[in-house]
Structures are given as C-alpha cells and as structure tokens.
Design a protein around this motif. Structure first.
Motif, PDB file in Angstrom:
ATOM      1  N   THR A  11       2.433   5.487  -1.851  1.00 34.14           N
ATOM      2  CA  THR A  11       1.049   5.655  -2.264  1.00 34.14           C
ATOM      3  C   THR A  11       0.569   7.072  -1.975  1.00 34.14           C
ATOM      4  OG1 THR A  11       0.692   3.358  -1.642  1.00 34.14           O
ATOM      5  CG2 THR A  11      -1.266   4.690  -2.065  1.00 34.14           C
ATOM      6  N   ALA A  12      -0.008   7.702  -2.977  1.00 34.59           N
ATOM      7  CA  ALA A  12      -0.576   9.039  -2.782  1.00 34.59           C
ATOM      8  C   ALA A  12      -1.764   8.958  -1.827  1.00 34.59           C
ATOM      9  CB  ALA A  12      -1.015   9.623  -4.122  1.00 34.59           C
ATOM     10  N   GLN A  13      -1.827   9.879  -0.878  1.00 37.61           N
ATOM     11  CA  GLN A  13      -2.919   9.884   0.090  1.00 37.61           C
ATOM     12  C   GLN A  13      -4.264  10.044  -0.606  1.00 37.61           C
ATOM     13  OE1 GLN A  13      -2.710   9.175   3.374  1.00 37.61           O
ATOM     14  NE2 GLN A  13      -4.962   9.190   3.329  1.00 37.61           N
ATOM     15  N   ALA A  14      -4.279  10.770  -1.725  1.00 39.65           N
ATOM     16  CA  ALA A  14      -5.536  10.963  -2.456  1.00 39.65           C
ATOM     17  C   ALA A  14      -6.106   9.629  -2.939  1.00 39.65           C
ATOM     18  CB  ALA A  14      -5.313  11.899  -3.642  1.00 39.65           C
ATOM     19  N   ASP A  15      -5.240   8.692  -3.301  1.00 40.58           N
ATOM     20  CA  ASP A  15      -5.716   7.379  -3.744  1.00 40.58           C
ATOM     21  C   ASP A  15      -6.318   6.589  -2.589  1.00 40.58           C
ATOM     22  OD1 ASP A  15      -4.899   7.883  -6.330  1.00 40.58           O
ATOM     23  OD2 ASP A  15      -2.932   6.948  -6.065  1.00 40.58           O
ATOM     24  N   GLU A  21     -13.489   6.425   0.528  1.00 35.83           N
ATOM     25  CA  GLU A  21     -14.778   7.037   0.177  1.00 35.83           C
ATOM     26  C   GLU A  21     -15.661   6.038  -0.567  1.00 35.83           C
ATOM     27  OE1 GLU A  21     -17.751   8.971  -2.214  1.00 35.83           O
ATOM     28  OE2 GLU A  21     -15.907   8.171  -3.093  1.00 35.83           O
ATOM     29  N   ARG A  22     -15.082   5.277  -1.480  1.00 36.81           N
ATOM     30  CA  ARG A  22     -15.846   4.264  -2.215  1.00 36.81           C
ATOM     31  C   ARG A  22     -16.366   3.180  -1.270  1.00 36.81           C
ATOM     32  NH1 ARG A  22     -14.584   3.790  -8.052  1.00 36.81           N
ATOM     33  NH2 ARG A  22     -13.277   5.548  -8.671  1.00 36.81           N
ATOM     34  N   LEU A  23     -15.537   2.807  -0.306  1.00 37.65           N
ATOM     35  CA  LEU A  23     -15.952   1.780   0.655  1.00 37.65           C
ATOM     36  C   LEU A  23     -17.065   2.275   1.576  1.00 37.65           C
ATOM     37  CD1 LEU A  23     -12.445   0.335   1.593  1.00 37.65           C
ATOM     38  CD2 LEU A  23     -14.270  -0.878   0.377  1.00 37.65           C
ATOM     39  N   GLY A  24     -17.240   3.582   1.640  1.00 36.02           N
ATOM     40  CA  GLY A  24     -18.272   4.151   2.493  1.00 36.02           C
ATOM     41  C   GLY A  24     -19.615   4.315   1.818  1.00 36.02           C
ATOM     42  N   ARG A  25     -19.688   4.048   0.525  1.00 37.74           N
ATOM     43  CA  ARG A  25     -20.973   4.215  -0.170  1.00 37.74           C
ATOM     44  C   ARG A  25     -21.255   3.011  -1.087  1.00 37.74           C
ATOM     45  NH1 ARG A  25     -19.756   5.941  -5.341  1.00 37.74           N
ATOM     46  NH2 ARG A  25     -17.740   6.971  -5.645  1.00 37.74           N
ATOM     47  N   VAL A  26     -21.097   1.839  -0.508  1.00 35.84           N
ATOM     48  CA  VAL A  26     -21.327   0.609  -1.264  1.00 35.84           C
ATOM     49  C   VAL A  26     -22.818   0.377  -1.453  1.00 35.84           C
ATOM     50  CG1 VAL A  26     -20.950  -1.886  -1.306  1.00 35.84           C
ATOM     51  CG2 VAL A  26     -19.221  -0.363  -0.306  1.00 35.84           C
ATOM     52  N   ARG A  27     -23.186  -0.067  -2.628  1.00 35.63           N
ATOM     53  CA  ARG A  27     -24.556  -0.523  -2.867  1.00 35.63           C
ATOM     54  C   ARG A  27     -24.546  -2.045  -2.728  1.00 35.63           C
ATOM     55  NH1 ARG A  27     -28.016  -0.309  -8.512  1.00 35.63           N
ATOM     56  NH2 ARG A  27     -30.084  -0.663  -7.596  1.00 35.63           N
ATOM     57  N   ARG A  52     -13.535  -3.457   7.771  1.00 36.20           N
ATOM     58  CA  ARG A  52     -12.146  -3.465   8.252  1.00 36.20           C
ATOM     59  C   ARG A  52     -11.235  -2.733   7.274  1.00 36.20           C
ATOM     60  NH1 ARG A  52      -9.100  -5.606  12.007  1.00 36.20           N
ATOM     61  NH2 ARG A  52      -6.896  -6.041  11.608  1.00 36.20           N
ATOM     62  N   TRP A  53     -11.439  -2.959   5.989  1.00 31.96           N
ATOM     63  CA  TRP A  53     -10.629  -2.296   4.965  1.00 31.96           C
ATOM     64  C   TRP A  53     -10.756  -0.778   5.080  1.00 31.96           C
ATOM     65  CZ3 TRP A  53     -11.267  -3.520  -1.003  1.00 31.96           C
ATOM     66  CH2 TRP A  53     -10.055  -3.245  -1.668  1.00 31.96           C
ATOM     67  N   ARG A  54     -11.979  -0.329   5.386  1.00 34.36           N
ATOM     68  CA  ARG A  54     -12.219   1.114   5.454  1.00 34.36           C
ATOM     69  C   ARG A  54     -11.726   1.737   6.757  1.00 34.36           C
ATOM     70  NH1 ARG A  54     -16.272   4.868   7.115  1.00 34.36           N
ATOM     71  NH2 ARG A  54     -16.443   6.607   5.622  1.00 34.36           N
ATOM     72  N   ALA A 244     -12.406  -2.698 -11.759  1.00 36.46           N
ATOM     73  CA  ALA A 244     -11.764  -1.379 -11.808  1.00 36.46           C
ATOM     74  C   ALA A 244     -12.574  -0.315 -11.081  1.00 36.46           C
ATOM     75  CB  ALA A 244     -11.543  -0.946 -13.265  1.00 36.46           C
ATOM     76  N   ASP A 245     -13.892  -0.492 -11.007  1.00 33.80           N
ATOM     77  CA  ASP A 245     -14.746   0.565 -10.482  1.00 33.80           C
ATOM     78  C   ASP A 245     -15.183   0.349  -9.046  1.00 33.80           C
ATOM     79  OD1 ASP A 245     -16.269   3.051 -11.087  1.00 33.80           O
ATOM     80  OD2 ASP A 245     -17.997   1.775 -10.646  1.00 33.80           O
ATOM     81  N   SER A 246     -15.207  -0.910  -8.595  1.00 31.42           N
ATOM     82  CA  SER A 246     -15.734  -1.201  -7.264  1.00 31.42           C
ATOM     83  C   SER A 246     -14.737  -1.987  -6.437  1.00 31.42           C
ATOM     84  CB  SER A 246     -17.039  -2.010  -7.371  1.00 31.42           C
ATOM     85  OG  SER A 246     -17.413  -2.508  -6.100  1.00 31.42           O
ATOM     86  N   PRO A 247     -14.204  -1.407  -5.379  1.00 36.19           N
ATOM     87  CA  PRO A 247     -13.296  -2.175  -4.517  1.00 36.19           C
ATOM     88  C   PRO A 247     -13.979  -3.363  -3.852  1.00 36.19           C
ATOM     89  CG  PRO A 247     -13.856  -0.070  -3.494  1.00 36.19           C
ATOM     90  CD  PRO A 247     -14.377  -0.017  -4.901  1.00 36.19           C
ATOM     91  N   VAL A 248     -15.281  -3.272  -3.604  1.00 36.83           N
ATOM     92  CA  VAL A 248     -15.975  -4.396  -2.975  1.00 36.83           C
ATOM     93  C   VAL A 248     -16.162  -5.545  -3.966  1.00 36.83           C
ATOM     94  CG1 VAL A 248     -18.181  -5.131  -1.984  1.00 36.83           C
ATOM     95  CG2 VAL A 248     -17.070  -3.065  -1.164  1.00 36.83           C
TER      96      VAL A 248
END
Length: 370
Positions: A11-15, A21-27, A52-54, A244-248
């Motif tokens: 897995t690429a570290q960028a992914d 980063e997405r998990l840190g700005r959940v609405r 936990r995921w983050r 596809a857009d939101s891991p949460v």
C-alpha cells in the motif's frame, strides 16, 4: 490468458495518509438519543470505530499478516481474480475452495488458515468485484458465473477434485460449483445455507419452537434488515458515490452488518482490515452491484430462475445469529444433506467469531467423506 502471477499487498503511504486525513475531518450527522441500533449504527459506536481507524489501528501489521500467506492473481472470463493459495505440508491433502460473502474478504479466514492447512490445500479467493480482485467492469457476475470461474481457477491450480466451503453468499456459489461439476466437487460445507418454505401443503406442520423462531426471524429480517440488499440491488450506482468518497460512510455501513449479523465476537481490527481493503481498492460500490445478481433478487423481481438440485454430499453448520438461519427440512428439499451441526453461539462470520468450532466442523465433515 491463463497465467497465474504471484501477488503481494503493498500500500502506498500516500493512500494511507489520505484515509487518515479524511477520517480527521468527518461531518457527523445528528441522531435521536436513546434509539440504540434501531435506526442503524449509533453515532457513538461509529465515532469510536473511526477514531480507532485513524489513530489506533495498524494497517501495516494487517498488511504483513496477509502477506505471510502465498497470494496470486489471474484473469478469468475477463475479470481479475485475487486469491490465497496455502498448501498443506501433506502432499495428499484435499484441496478446499473457500468462498466468502458480503461484506467480507479472505481476511475472514486468517484465523483458521493454520488449523485447516494441516488437512487441506486452501484456495481462498476474493469475489469478483470485491476487494483485491478489483471492480467488475460488466454485469452478469452472479453465482453461476462465479462458480464457473472457480472451477477454472481450480483447474489452473491443478486441483481436479476438491471440497468447497462457503458462508453467506459464498454458500450459494459453493453449491453452484457442485451443481456444475459434481464429478469434481467431493463435498460442500456451508455455515448457513439459503433455503426457505415454498408454500407446499403441510410443509410447516410439526415445526419445532426453534424452527418457528427461525421463520419469524426471516420475516423480521425482510422488514427490518433487508434494506441493505434492496438499496444495493436496486440502485448500486447511486449508493456507490458515498462509499467511494467517505470512509465513514463505508465503515458505518459495514459496522451495522457486522453487529446485526454476528454474535458479538468479531474483533474490531478484523472489521477495520476488511473496511480498509474495500476503501483502498474502491470496491464497495462494485461489491454492491453483485446484489443485483443474486438468486433471491431475481426471484423477487420476477426474473425466471431455476433451482437445480445439488447432489454432492453437504454438511451445514448453523450458528444462531447468522443472517442465514436454515431449517433442515427445507434444506433437504434440494440438497444432499448428510451432516447438520447446531451451535449455541456465533453468527454469519463464523470463521472470525468461532474459529475453533468452524475449523473443527470443516475438518470433521471432509474427514468423514475420505
């Protein structure tokens, strides 16, 4: 194209940074207090899993655990297929093809690989359109087409005769492999099996209390939990955008299923590993498309399909919290049931929840056939 190529998960570290980063700005949505799981996954539960995921979950450790097992990819019928191929030290061991369901992956079986490889050469694919097999690019990947692909896969691996095992939708695919090639499939083991009453005269007479509870659960499932299937089978493309857009969004959808279809025995990190695989491969939407291909969807929408009798010896392990809670008399109608084991605990993801019981049942059944 018949080549089988070694595969290693890298897995690429960028992914991973993007996911974090997405998990840190959940609405976050609001919720009505006090409803628990009645309307779906509670806010506090999903927040805890997401945190936990983050910050607590170690994907690199999970990646290394998966990579400890031999993995390969090949192309069958125009579709990339990823699979684990774990050989037994016993050259005469029986090959065993294990098929997961939704929303799952070969991760479901990591805890049973070592106990099972003593007796079996294990082949554990990722379903077409799921996880490391990558997305499908056309419709038509229903149980029969997948079963044909599995038969070709076993041919390429040099396994002429073998056993099959499945859970959730994997039971139907495993059954189909036996229907298509009974001369090759020595037996089928399922944790659960899809079967139901057909309205025949007297078929409900003499049901036990447990069997009546299972029928009642089927009714409650159709009214309370069938939304998973209806949404994904009717509008999978619309559903796919949020996945596809939101891991949460993906996490909450999966967390609901793992809660409602299990007996509380699923390790949260196993859930997060499966969620991470779907996220990194962007296949939650593709996996949802498979719901449009399943037999009961075809029946519900009026598309004709024929249930062909399965003649291969079949053993079923019944776990009480499984989304599939079969009744033996209905299963015997179209299957050659030679074994039936009732468990006191466990659910849909039996290899995750009750690995020792799962492995013992599989070993005992195929040993009896040999």
């Amino acid at each position: 194209m018949n080549d089988v190529r070694p595969f290693r998960l890298e897995t690429a570290q960028a992914d991973l940074d993007d996911l974090r980063e997405r998990l840190g700005r959940v609405r976050w949505p609001d919720e009505v207090p006090g409803l628990g799981w009645r309307y779906g996954a509670p806010l506090a539960h999903v927040k805890e899993l997401a945190a936990r995921w983050r910050d607590g979950y170690d994907w690199r450790a999970a990646e290394a655990e998966i990579n400890r097992h031999d993995q390969f990819v090949t192309e069958i019928d125009g579709q990339r297929i990823h699979f684990l191929h774990v050989r037994s030290a016993d050259p005469d061991a029986l090959p065993l093809l294990i098929t997961h369901g939704w929303p799952s992956s070969p991760v479901e079986y990591l805890d049973v690989i070592e106990p099972l490889r003593r007796d079996f050469h294990l082949v554990i694919p990722s379903l077409p359109g799921y996880g490391l097999s990558g997305p499908t690019t056309e419709t038509g990947w229903g149980s029969t087409r997948i079963a044909r692909a599995w038969l070709e896969l076993m041919t390429r691996l040099g396994h002429d005769r073998f056993g099959v095992q499945g859970g959730d939708w994997g039971t139907w695919i495993s059954r189909e492999a036996g229907v298509l090639a009974p001369e090759r499939v020595v037996g089928m083991h399922g944790n659960g099996i899809i079967c139901f009453p057909i309205g025949a005269p007297g078929e409900l007479d003499g049901l036990t209390e447990v069997e009546r509870e299972r029928l009642a659960f089927r009714e409650s499932y159709l009214t309370e939990q069938y939304g998973y299937k209806l949404i994904q089978s009717a509008r999978p493309q619309t559903f796919a955008y949020g996945m596809a857009d939101s891991p949460v969004a993906l996490l909450s959808w999966f967390a609901s299923v793992y809660h409602e279809w299990s007996d509380g025995g699923v390790d949260p990190d196993r859930l997060l590993t499966t969620a991470t695989i779907y996220w990194l491969t962007n296949t939650a939407g593709s996996a949802a498309r498979s719901f449009a291909e399943t037999p009961d969807t075809e029946q519900d929408t009026g598309v004709e399909w024929e249930l062909k009798p399965a003649t291969v010896p079949t053993s079923i392990s019944v776990f009480p919290k499984d989304v599939l809670r079969p009744i033996r008399r209905f299963a015997e109608r179209d299957n050659n049931i030679v074994g039936w084991v009732e468990h006191e605990r466990g659910g849909t993801f039996a290899a995750l929840e009750r690995p020792e019981a799962f492995a013992a049942d599989v070993r005992a059944f195929f040993t009896s056939l040999r």
